[in-house]
Write a protein that holds these residues in place. Structure first.
Motif, mmCIF file in Angstrom:
data_model
loop_
_atom_site.group_PDB
_atom_site.id
_atom_site.type_symbol
_atom_site.label_atom_id
_atom_site.label_comp_id
_atom_site.label_asym_id
_atom_site.label_seq_id
_atom_site.Cartn_x
_atom_site.Cartn_y
_atom_site.Cartn_z
ATOM 1 N N TRP A 1 5.854 0.645 12.492
ATOM 2 C CA TRP A 1 6.159 2.058 12.360
ATOM 3 C C TRP A 1 5.501 2.641 11.115
ATOM 4 C CZ3 TRP A 1 9.843 -0.641 15.151
ATOM 5 C CH2 TRP A 1 10.385 -0.006 16.284
ATOM 6 N N GLN A 2 4.961 3.845 11.301
ATOM 7 C CA GLN A 2 4.484 4.604 10.129
ATOM 8 C C GLN A 2 5.680 5.152 9.376
ATOM 9 O OE1 GLN A 2 1.301 7.311 10.917
ATOM 10 N NE2 GLN A 2 1.675 8.537 9.113
ATOM 11 N N ASP A 3 6.686 5.544 10.094
ATOM 12 C CA ASP A 3 8.011 5.906 9.591
ATOM 13 C C ASP A 3 8.950 5.796 10.777
ATOM 14 O OD1 ASP A 3 7.901 8.462 11.030
ATOM 15 O OD2 ASP A 3 6.522 9.096 9.450
ATOM 16 N N SER A 4 10.197 6.129 10.588
ATOM 17 C CA SER A 4 11.166 5.912 11.661
ATOM 18 C C SER A 4 10.918 6.798 12.877
ATOM 19 C CB SER A 4 12.587 6.155 11.133
ATOM 20 O OG SER A 4 12.708 7.490 10.652
ATOM 21 N N THR B 1 7.574 7.564 13.841
ATOM 22 C CA THR B 1 6.198 7.371 14.306
ATOM 23 C C THR B 1 5.929 5.899 14.559
ATOM 24 O OG1 THR B 1 5.550 9.240 12.902
ATOM 25 C CG2 THR B 1 3.776 7.890 13.849
ATOM 26 N N LEU C 1 0.756 3.654 4.094
ATOM 27 C CA LEU C 1 2.032 3.687 4.829
ATOM 28 C C LEU C 1 3.199 3.563 3.852
ATOM 29 C CD1 LEU C 1 1.043 1.247 7.728
ATOM 30 C CD2 LEU C 1 1.176 3.742 7.864
ATOM 31 N N ASN D 1 6.088 4.820 3.809
ATOM 32 C CA ASN D 1 7.381 4.683 4.489
ATOM 33 C C ASN D 1 7.285 3.751 5.703
ATOM 34 O OD1 ASN D 1 8.810 6.604 2.821
ATOM 35 N ND2 ASN D 1 7.586 8.186 3.840
ATOM 36 N N GLY D 2 6.167 3.014 5.772
ATOM 37 C CA GLY D 2 5.956 2.146 6.913
ATOM 38 C C GLY D 2 6.791 0.883 6.852
ATOM 39 N N THR E 1 14.046 -5.727 9.775
ATOM 40 C CA THR E 1 13.084 -4.695 9.361
ATOM 41 C C THR E 1 12.678 -4.986 7.923
ATOM 42 O OG1 THR E 1 14.907 -3.225 8.723
ATOM 43 C CG2 THR E 1 13.939 -2.894 10.901
ATOM 44 N N PRO F 1 9.740 -3.808 4.764
ATOM 45 C CA PRO F 1 8.859 -2.694 4.388
ATOM 46 C C PRO F 1 7.385 -3.079 4.359
ATOM 47 C CG PRO F 1 9.939 -3.601 2.451
ATOM 48 C CD PRO F 1 10.546 -4.297 3.633
ATOM 49 N N ASN G 1 9.182 2.098 0.021
ATOM 50 C CA ASN G 1 10.352 2.975 0.011
ATOM 51 C C ASN G 1 11.533 2.471 0.824
ATOM 52 O OD1 ASN G 1 8.863 4.740 -1.568
ATOM 53 N ND2 ASN G 1 8.065 5.860 0.218
ATOM 54 N N LEU G 2 11.414 1.287 1.399
ATOM 55 C CA LEU G 2 12.507 0.776 2.228
ATOM 56 C C LEU G 2 12.900 -0.621 1.776
ATOM 57 C CD1 LEU G 2 11.283 1.825 5.802
ATOM 58 C CD2 LEU G 2 13.031 2.952 4.426
#
Length: 653
Positions: free
Chosen positions: A32-35, A37, A99, A101-102, A118, A120, A124-125
């Motif tokens: 995922w590029q973010d949640s 995408t 990425l 937030n990927g 999940t 990162p 950021n995660l």
């Protein structure tokens, strides 16, 4: 490929009761590029999973098969299974920047339960591992970390709990799964060079396996396949401790033997004793010590032994002479000072005498010495100031005393030069005697220096003979201790060998599978065997004349066969490890294409031995598998280096 070149051996699965599917397998990997995408969604299956990046000969586009993301795909699976990093230090910042937030998500099945992981890609995660059926179900908690943050401890509890506390001290129990993971998912950078070469530092994975010794990795492998008992571990540790102690004692004993052969001759020569005797005899060493003490007594002497020194009398005499000289020097200085002051004293006394005499003889008015009033006026009128009467006789007495003083001073002026000369002579005499004493001191110091050297040399001989005696006394104990350790070490080695023999059943199962795989996958004329010894676990493929394979091809395929044998052993419940295996582009350039294609056909044939397949084998390749394999649902993903959309992340970094 000509089927008659191969000698298929029957490999059967004997799953533990109640088990149908692999205890651990990866059902899905998604990027995922973010949640919101999704970049790539890759469903995986039990059994064989192939990721193909066609080479130049088959892709028809001129795109290189490298750089498409096959290795990154393998690393991301490892990352989801608990490895520290998903790329090296050069690539990671580029991916994190692109990425921020990927993240990568995975659905991992452990003993029939689905765990969602999940982790990162950006910064950021947090990392998460939680029970859920789909990755998307956890999106409302993406910003909340879990404890533990990765799935590694959960896998370790399921597969490694029996033996993880038995690993060597340089490996922590919680790192055992990291080591197994390194084996089951080898780095492509290692190029299948060695059975125990799993992680390259170039990959930047952060795995502890890249720092471990061969002995530690072998221990983990043997524990995992049930080929290492607690008794053998204890015996091995005991043998290691005993070996270290034995080596120390041997070194010390060797030093003592050298010292005995070298120093004994030197000591005998220094003490004028015969050399042809055995220094291990206590009487011989005692004679050395007695002789050294005798030499020391001679060097010291009786006077020295009583605490007296020849210089003591000279020192006392010099102190007396120096005291006399100091006194004479002081008296001479006083007389010289007096002689120097006499002319002025005489002149002053004479002046006073002349003045008084002139006043009396010429009638000059003389003033009273007390009140300074004229004597005549005082005589006529009386003194109005002083209460005392002026006495003229006293004035005359002062004049007489002044005359005597002048005479005495003149007498001293005449005799003082003679007295000073006598003091000069006395001081010269004393200086001569002191100089003679100083010369005697110098001679004594020279004599004492030679004596001290002899004493020091004799003292050193006493020290060395005593130390020599102590060392050779210790040698007896060291030799006895060494003999005992050799005996214990032999016992520990025999126990280790016995335990290895007992482990032969587990090794035998693995060796049997390895032989069957070699017979199935390799041409006629190739045979496989496996042996365990004190230096490791050794799978081997032997080539008969006409086999037509290079050494590099054989060595790399040997490792593939070894890993597959271990996976099958796990399927049959004879190894405490997942029946999961990842091979990243396992073909060497000179490996025959037919043999390589046969690998895929063989792996697919294993799926038919269990429904569902009780293993998961993930392979990336640039070489086109056989047509049968290309048409099989095992081909899960096809990648290319161009255009960017055909790459794993569907973009450039």
């Amino acid at each position: 490929m000509q089927p008659d070149l191969f000698q298929p051996a029957e490999i059967e699965f004997t799953l533990p009761e109640g088990q149908r599917e692999p205890r651990l397998w990866v059902r899905r990997i998604a990027l995922w590029q973010d949640s919101l995408t999704l970049l790539r969604d890759i469903p995986l299956r039990r059994g064989v999973n192939i990721v193909w990046s066609p080479d130049l000969s088959t892709n028809g586009t001129g795109a290189t098969p490298h750089g498409s993301g096959k290795t990154t795909f393998c690393r991301l699976i490892r990352y989801c299974l608990g490895e520290r990093h998903f790329s090296n230090e050069e690539q990671r910042p580029l991916m994190q920047q692109k990425l921020p937030n990927g993240f990568v998500g995975s659905e991992i099945i452990i003993d029939g339960e689905c765990w969602v992981v999940t982790r990162p890609i950006g910064m950021n995660l947090p990392s998460r591992a939680a029970r859920a059926e789909r990755i998307e179900e956890t999106f409302d908690q993406l910003l909340v970390g879990t404890e533990p943050p990765t799935i590694a401890p959960i896998i370790s509890d399921r597969f490694c709990a029996r033996y993880r506390d038995q690993v060597p001290d340089n490996l922590k129990a919680e790192q055992v799964w990291d080591v197994l993971l390194a084996w089951l998912t080898r780095d492509q950078e290692c190029r299948l060079d060695d059975v125990f070469d799993w992680r390259s530092k170039r990959s930047g994975s952060g795995s502890p396996a890249q720092e471990l010794s061969l002995e530690t990795k072998l221990t983990v492998v043997r524990l995992a396949i049930g080929a290492l008992s607690g008794e053998e571990i204890k015996a091995t540790i005991e043998a290691r401790v005993l070996t270290r102690e034995r080596d120390v004692l041997r070194e010390k004993l060797g030093h003592l033997d050298w010292f005995q052969s070298q120093r004994f001759s030197e000591l005998c020569e220094s003490l004028s004793l015969p050399k042809g005797r055995d220094p291990t005899e206590e009487m011989v060493r005692k004679e050395l010590i007695d002789k050294a003490n005798e030499e020391l007594a001679k060097a010291i002497g009786a006077e020295h032994a009583k605490g007296q020194r020849p210089s003591d009398g000279l020192r006392e005499k010099r102190q007396v002479l120096q005291s006399k000289r100091n006194k004479s020097s002081d008296e001479r200085a006083e007389r010289k000072a007096l002689l120097h002051s006499l002319p002025s004293q005489i002149a002053a006394a004479r002046a006073e005498r002349g003045t008084e005499q002139a006043r009396l003889e010429t009638g000059v008015i003389v003033r009273c010495a007390i009140c300074h009033v004229s004597i005549d006026e005082v005589t006529a009128n009386g003194c109005a100031i002083s209460l005392e009467r002026c006495d003229l006789d006293e004035v005359r007495s002062r004049i007489a005393r002044t005359e005597q003083q002048v005479n005495e001073l003149e007498r001293q002026q005449r005799v003082l030069p003679g007295e000073i000369d006598k003091f000069d002579q006395e001081i010269a005499r004393l200086d001569q005697e002191i100089a003679q004493i100083d010369n005697s001191f110098a001679q004594l110091e020279h004599q004492m220096s030679a004596t001290n050297k002899a004493i020091n040399r004799a003292s050193e001989l006493v020290r060395e003979t005593t130390w020599f005696d102590l060392q050779l006394k210790d040698r007896v104990g060291i030799a006895q201790r060494l003999a005992l350790i050799d005996k214990k070490l032999e016992g520990a080695r025999q126990k280790t060998a016995l335990e290895r023999d007992r482990a032969a059943a587990a090794i035998g199962d693995l060796a049997t599978l390895f032989r069957q795989l070699v017979a199935t996958l390799m041409p006629k004329g190739c045979s496989g065997k496996m042996r365990l010894d004190g230096n490791g676990l050794h799978p081997e493929i032997s080539l008969e004349r006409g086999a037509g394979l290079s050494t590099a091809a054989v060595e790399s395929f040997k490792i593939v066969a070894f890993d597959l044998a271990a996976m099958i052993l796990s399927v049959n419940g004879k190894a405490d490890m997942p029946s999961l295996l990842i091979h990243d582009s396992p073909r060497e350039a000179d490996l025959d294409a037919g043999i390589y294609a046969n690998l895929f056909d063989f792996a697919l044939s294993l799926e038919k031995k269990g429904s569902p397949p009780p293993f998961q084998y993930i392979v990336t390749t640039t070489t086109a598998p056989s047509q049968h394999t290309l048409e099989h649902q095992a081909l899960r993903l096809q990648l290319s280096s161009t255009p960017p959309e055909a790459r794993l992340f569907a973009m450039d970094f």
